[in-house]
Scaffold this motif. Structure first.
Motif, PDB file in Angstrom:
ATOM      1  N   GLU A   1     -21.233  14.467 -10.149  1.00  0.00           N
ATOM      2  CA  GLU A   1     -19.795  14.319  -9.989  1.00  0.00           C
ATOM      3  C   GLU A   1     -19.458  13.680  -8.642  1.00  0.00           C
ATOM      4  O   GLU A   1     -20.103  13.948  -7.624  1.00  0.00           O
ATOM      5  CB  GLU A   1     -19.085  15.669 -10.083  1.00  0.00           C
ATOM      6  N   ILE A   2     -18.443  12.831  -8.666  1.00  0.00           N
ATOM      7  CA  ILE A   2     -17.938  12.187  -7.461  1.00  0.00           C
ATOM      8  C   ILE A   2     -16.475  12.590  -7.315  1.00  0.00           C
ATOM      9  O   ILE A   2     -15.671  12.341  -8.220  1.00  0.00           O
ATOM     10  CB  ILE A   2     -18.037  10.656  -7.548  1.00  0.00           C
ATOM     11  N   ARG A   3     -16.141  13.215  -6.185  1.00  0.00           N
ATOM     12  CA  ARG A   3     -14.747  13.595  -5.956  1.00  0.00           C
ATOM     13  C   ARG A   3     -14.057  12.507  -5.143  1.00  0.00           C
ATOM     14  O   ARG A   3     -14.492  12.169  -4.049  1.00  0.00           O
ATOM     15  CB  ARG A   3     -14.655  14.937  -5.225  1.00  0.00           C
ATOM     16  N   LEU A   4     -12.982  11.976  -5.680  1.00  0.00           N
ATOM     17  CA  LEU A   4     -12.224  10.928  -5.009  1.00  0.00           C
ATOM     18  C   LEU A   4     -11.339  11.556  -3.928  1.00  0.00           C
ATOM     19  O   LEU A   4     -10.584  12.490  -4.216  1.00  0.00           O
ATOM     20  CB  LEU A   4     -11.380  10.152  -6.013  1.00  0.00           C
ATOM     21  N   PRO A   5     -11.416  11.063  -2.700  1.00  0.00           N
ATOM     22  CA  PRO A   5     -10.761  11.763  -1.590  1.00  0.00           C
ATOM     23  C   PRO A   5      -9.254  11.610  -1.512  1.00  0.00           C
ATOM     24  O   PRO A   5      -8.563  12.526  -1.069  1.00  0.00           O
ATOM     25  CB  PRO A   5     -11.430  11.148  -0.352  1.00  0.00           C
ATOM     26  N   GLN A   6      -8.705  10.460  -1.917  1.00  0.00           N
ATOM     27  CA  GLN A   6      -7.268  10.236  -1.786  1.00  0.00           C
ATOM     28  C   GLN A   6      -6.547  10.579  -3.087  1.00  0.00           C
ATOM     29  O   GLN A   6      -7.032  10.283  -4.172  1.00  0.00           O
ATOM     30  CB  GLN A   6      -6.993   8.783  -1.404  1.00  0.00           C
ATOM     31  N   ARG A   7      -5.387  11.193  -2.962  1.00  0.00           N
ATOM     32  CA  ARG A   7      -4.594  11.576  -4.132  1.00  0.00           C
ATOM     33  C   ARG A   7      -3.144  11.132  -3.935  1.00  0.00           C
ATOM     34  O   ARG A   7      -2.709  10.975  -2.792  1.00  0.00           O
ATOM     35  CB  ARG A   7      -4.669  13.100  -4.342  1.00  0.00           C
ATOM     36  N   PRO A   8      -2.396  10.990  -5.028  1.00  0.00           N
ATOM     37  CA  PRO A   8      -2.874  11.013  -6.415  1.00  0.00           C
ATOM     38  C   PRO A   8      -3.645   9.755  -6.770  1.00  0.00           C
ATOM     39  O   PRO A   8      -3.363   8.677  -6.227  1.00  0.00           O
ATOM     40  CB  PRO A   8      -1.575  11.099  -7.220  1.00  0.00           C
TER      41      PRO A   8
ATOM     42  N   THR B   1     -14.110   1.689  -6.719  1.00  0.00           N
ATOM     43  CA  THR B   1     -12.858   0.960  -6.520  1.00  0.00           C
ATOM     44  C   THR B   1     -11.755   1.682  -7.293  1.00  0.00           C
ATOM     45  O   THR B   1     -11.866   1.869  -8.508  1.00  0.00           O
ATOM     46  CB  THR B   1     -12.976  -0.490  -7.018  1.00  0.00           C
ATOM     47  N   TYR B   2     -10.722   2.098  -6.573  1.00  0.00           N
ATOM     48  CA  TYR B   2      -9.645   2.838  -7.245  1.00  0.00           C
ATOM     49  C   TYR B   2      -8.336   2.660  -6.497  1.00  0.00           C
ATOM     50  O   TYR B   2      -8.317   2.231  -5.348  1.00  0.00           O
ATOM     51  CB  TYR B   2     -10.009   4.323  -7.374  1.00  0.00           C
ATOM     52  N   SER B   3      -7.240   2.963  -7.188  1.00  0.00           N
ATOM     53  CA  SER B   3      -5.900   2.882  -6.610  1.00  0.00           C
ATOM     54  C   SER B   3      -5.344   4.290  -6.462  1.00  0.00           C
ATOM     55  O   SER B   3      -5.538   5.135  -7.341  1.00  0.00           O
ATOM     56  CB  SER B   3      -4.975   2.038  -7.494  1.00  0.00           C
ATOM     57  N   HIS B   4      -4.643   4.525  -5.355  1.00  0.00           N
ATOM     58  CA  HIS B   4      -4.228   5.895  -5.070  1.00  0.00           C
ATOM     59  C   HIS B   4      -3.015   5.912  -4.147  1.00  0.00           C
ATOM     60  O   HIS B   4      -2.628   4.888  -3.580  1.00  0.00           O
ATOM     61  CB  HIS B   4      -5.375   6.666  -4.406  1.00  0.00           C
ATOM     62  N   GLY B   5      -2.443   7.079  -3.990  1.00  0.00           N
ATOM     63  CA  GLY B   5      -1.378   7.293  -3.011  1.00  0.00           C
ATOM     64  C   GLY B   5       0.015   7.267  -3.587  1.00  0.00           C
ATOM     65  O   GLY B   5       0.252   6.807  -4.707  1.00  0.00           O
ATOM     66  N   ASP B   6       0.947   7.780  -2.806  1.00  0.00           N
ATOM     67  CA  ASP B   6       2.354   7.843  -3.207  1.00  0.00           C
ATOM     68  C   ASP B   6       3.114   6.624  -2.710  1.00  0.00           C
ATOM     69  O   ASP B   6       2.843   6.100  -1.624  1.00  0.00           O
ATOM     70  CB  ASP B   6       3.016   9.096  -2.628  1.00  0.00           C
ATOM     71  N   ALA B   7       4.082   6.189  -3.489  1.00  0.00           N
ATOM     72  CA  ALA B   7       4.943   5.082  -3.054  1.00  0.00           C
ATOM     73  C   ALA B   7       5.832   5.520  -1.894  1.00  0.00           C
ATOM     74  O   ALA B   7       6.187   4.714  -1.036  1.00  0.00           O
ATOM     75  CB  ALA B   7       5.794   4.600  -4.229  1.00  0.00           C
ATOM     76  N   THR B   8       6.204   6.799  -1.863  1.00  0.00           N
ATOM     77  CA  THR B   8       6.983   7.362  -0.765  1.00  0.00           C
ATOM     78  C   THR B   8       6.296   8.622  -0.273  1.00  0.00           C
ATOM     79  O   THR B   8       5.608   9.308  -1.032  1.00  0.00           O
ATOM     80  CB  THR B   8       8.414   7.700  -1.211  1.00  0.00           C
ATOM     81  N   VAL B   9       6.479   8.946   0.982  1.00  0.00           N
ATOM     82  CA  VAL B   9       5.845  10.132   1.567  1.00  0.00           C
ATOM     83  C   VAL B   9       6.454  11.384   0.936  1.00  0.00           C
ATOM     84  O   VAL B   9       7.682  11.505   0.837  1.00  0.00           O
ATOM     85  CB  VAL B   9       6.052  10.154   3.094  1.00  0.00           C
ATOM     86  N   PRO B  10       5.624  12.345   0.491  1.00  0.00           N
ATOM     87  CA  PRO B  10       6.158  13.568  -0.111  1.00  0.00           C
ATOM     88  C   PRO B  10       7.068  14.331   0.850  1.00  0.00           C
ATOM     89  O   PRO B  10       6.848  14.338   2.072  1.00  0.00           O
ATOM     90  CB  PRO B  10       4.893  14.379  -0.430  1.00  0.00           C
TER      91      PRO B  10
END
Length: 210
Positions: A61-68, A129-138
């Motif tokens: 298993e590989i855990r992706l560090p950045q969410r979402p 290679t993946y896409s992640h993060g929020d468009a606005t800061v929570p």
């Protein structure tokens, strides 16, 4: 990286405009608070498309560090000792933050020559290679950053870690973590970020980012 909150958020919480002196300090304090939050959580809190990160698999298993995580587009096994990097096939993304390589071995669908001669050429690290993060800061992240900055900004003195005030014939002086010039993160700040799920999961292994 940009600060996770702006001076307008400080004004909203103060209920008044910043004074000229406060405005001159606000940007740097927000930058410092943002850096502390990012360091504690391991999160950037910004949208990044097609990011590449090198991670180590643990028990397949590989855990992706950045969410979402929005999507995963490629997984490549990294070769060592002259072995070529090879695309992995058959991997699965759980829709959250876990990639499964379908096997405990990092050697997946490799050419027969490499598999037979040097299985150890693939030490179990992968370029994802993946896409992640929020468009606005929570909102909860903004709240933590703003209150961290405000504790320092509104301290009665800018002498680091010392808070003092005089009212007529009366005065007090206390040591106050976070008062003065240095922004600090308190246990309450950490607890809020942890409860919100921003603290990195135990066992995640990050090698490097590009």
């Amino acid at each position: 990286m940009p600060a996770l909150a702006d001076p307008a958020e400080l004004e909203r919480r103060l209920g008044r405009p910043l004074t000229p002196v406060e405005a001159a300090r606000a940007g740097a304090l927000l930058d410092d608070a943002s850096a502390l939050v990012r360091a504690y959580t391991g999160q950037t809190f910004s949208r990044v498309d097609d990011d590449q990160v090198v991670l180590r698999a643990q028990q397949g298993e590989i855990r992706l560090p950045q969410r979402p995580v929005h999507d995963v587009t490629a997984v490549v096994a990294i070769g060592a000792g002259g072995a070529p990097d090879l695309p992995v096939v058959g991997w699965q993304w759980d829709g959250l933050d876990i990639l499964r390589t379908m096997t405990d071995s990092p050697v997946i669908n490799l050419p027969e020559l490499w598999y037979e001669e040097d299985v150890e050429a693939y030490p179990g690290t992968y370029r994802v290679t993946y896409s992640h993060g929020d468009a606005t800061v929570p909102a909860d992240v903004i709240a933590v950053v703003a209150r961290m900055a405000l504790r320092t900004l509104t301290a009665p003195t800018v002498a680091a870690t010392v808070t003092s005030e005089t009212l007529g014939p009366y005065s007090y002086r206390t040591d106050g973590s976070g008062a003065g010039t240095a922004v600090v993160m308190t246990d309450d700040d950490r607890q809020m970020l942890k409860l919100a799920g921003y603290r990195p999961a135990a066992g995640m292994s990050l090698v490097r980012r590009r």
